[in-house]
Motif scaffolding. Sequence first.
Motif, short mmCIF file in Angstrom:
data_model
loop_
_atom_site.label_atom_id
_atom_site.label_comp_id
_atom_site.label_asym_id
_atom_site.label_seq_id
_atom_site.Cartn_x
_atom_site.Cartn_y
_atom_site.Cartn_z
N ASN A 142 0.81 -1.22 0.00
CA ASN A 142 0.00 0.00 0.00
C ASN A 142 0.85 1.27 0.00
N GLU A 143 2.01 1.18 -0.62
CA GLU A 143 2.86 2.35 -0.82
C GLU A 143 2.82 2.69 -2.31
N CYS A 144 1.65 3.13 -2.75
CA CYS A 144 1.38 3.25 -4.19
C CYS A 144 2.14 4.40 -4.86
N GLU A 145 2.37 5.47 -4.13
CA GLU A 145 3.17 6.57 -4.70
C GLU A 145 4.59 6.09 -4.97
N LYS A 146 5.15 5.35 -4.03
CA LYS A 146 6.49 4.79 -4.21
C LYS A 146 6.48 3.78 -5.36
N ALA A 147 5.43 2.98 -5.45
CA ALA A 147 5.32 2.00 -6.53
C ALA A 147 5.40 2.68 -7.89
N LEU A 148 4.75 3.84 -8.01
CA LEU A 148 4.74 4.55 -9.30
C LEU A 148 6.12 5.02 -9.73
N THR A 149 7.02 5.28 -8.76
CA THR A 149 8.37 5.72 -9.14
C THR A 149 9.09 4.64 -9.93
N TYR A 150 8.71 3.38 -9.70
CA TYR A 150 9.30 2.27 -10.46
C TYR A 150 8.47 1.95 -11.71
N LEU A 151 7.17 1.90 -11.55
CA LEU A 151 6.30 1.48 -12.65
C LEU A 151 6.29 2.47 -13.80
N GLU A 152 6.35 3.75 -13.50
CA GLU A 152 6.36 4.74 -14.57
C GLU A 152 7.67 4.72 -15.35
N LYS A 153 8.76 4.37 -14.68
CA LYS A 153 10.03 4.17 -15.40
C LYS A 153 9.92 2.96 -16.33
N ALA A 154 9.32 1.90 -15.82
CA ALA A 154 9.14 0.68 -16.63
C ALA A 154 8.26 0.97 -17.84
N ASP A 155 7.26 1.80 -17.66
CA ASP A 155 6.33 2.15 -18.74
C ASP A 155 7.05 2.84 -19.90
N LYS A 156 8.08 3.62 -19.57
CA LYS A 156 8.85 4.31 -20.61
C LYS A 156 9.74 3.33 -21.39
N ILE A 157 10.13 2.24 -20.75
CA ILE A 157 10.97 1.25 -21.42
C ILE A 157 10.14 0.34 -22.32
#
Length: 281
Positions: A142-157
Amino acid sequence: MKYLLTLLFFASIGSIHAQNILKFDKRNVQCEDKWIAYQMDKDSTYIFGFIYIDAQAGLTFNYEGRIKINNNGKFIRIDKIENTTNIKSRLQPSRVAIAEIPESKFTELKIEKTPKWLAIYKSDENSISRLYKWGFMYNGWNECEKALTYLEKADKIDPNYNGLQTELAFSYNALKKYEKAEICLLKAIKINPNDCYTYKELAYSYNSQGKTDDVIKTYFTMVKTCKEENYIQETAFNLAAKYYEAKDKINFKKWKIEAEKWSKTENQITKYLKLMETELN
């Protein structure tokens, strides 16, 4: 008596120093790659160490010894460095408050901001598989803001990476960014049109935006497509709850019946539905 009062006085000063320096306001899942201390033990010492994430073991605590804080606020390491056993403990997410050790105290403890041994856990930190896995873990905590720091980078790849769009949507839905979640979920359905979890998240996103017609359409798609009846029931329940909030008795009853038919025995959802019906009546 004076001697005892003096001892108590200095003990209280030491305690105040510790409280000022160590702020116990963090949870372990907020302390990746941080030096931390647990709250004071009965012997007035603090267990300290380093928290990191092992790709296999998950959140991990590397024990480094104990700290004592003197009356001047100086950190004194109790265990000799050469005698400290290298103990690693797997951590479960916890609400127990811990403190991040200030960088100004690293010299006193003879520690580096980034331990040399940590390098072996960072070799592939920019790979999409690692970014996705870290995002998945943080969402699970439930640390979704922190999760986005990784997932949004992955989305760019690679936006088409398996499961990525749905995981992004989970973060956005949790943070009430429903329009962004909807965009991700529609992408995910194009990639995998048979994933029931994705449909459930999409229905939730629509429901949160007040797009009731789209929720109903998604629900009947799930009925045709999905084997996971618990997701179908949850979607019907969310529709019933929406009509309950609107005090629309006719549509509430319709979706109550629809939700109840997906469980052979009573569960939490059917209990809630009965309570809602009683309230409406």
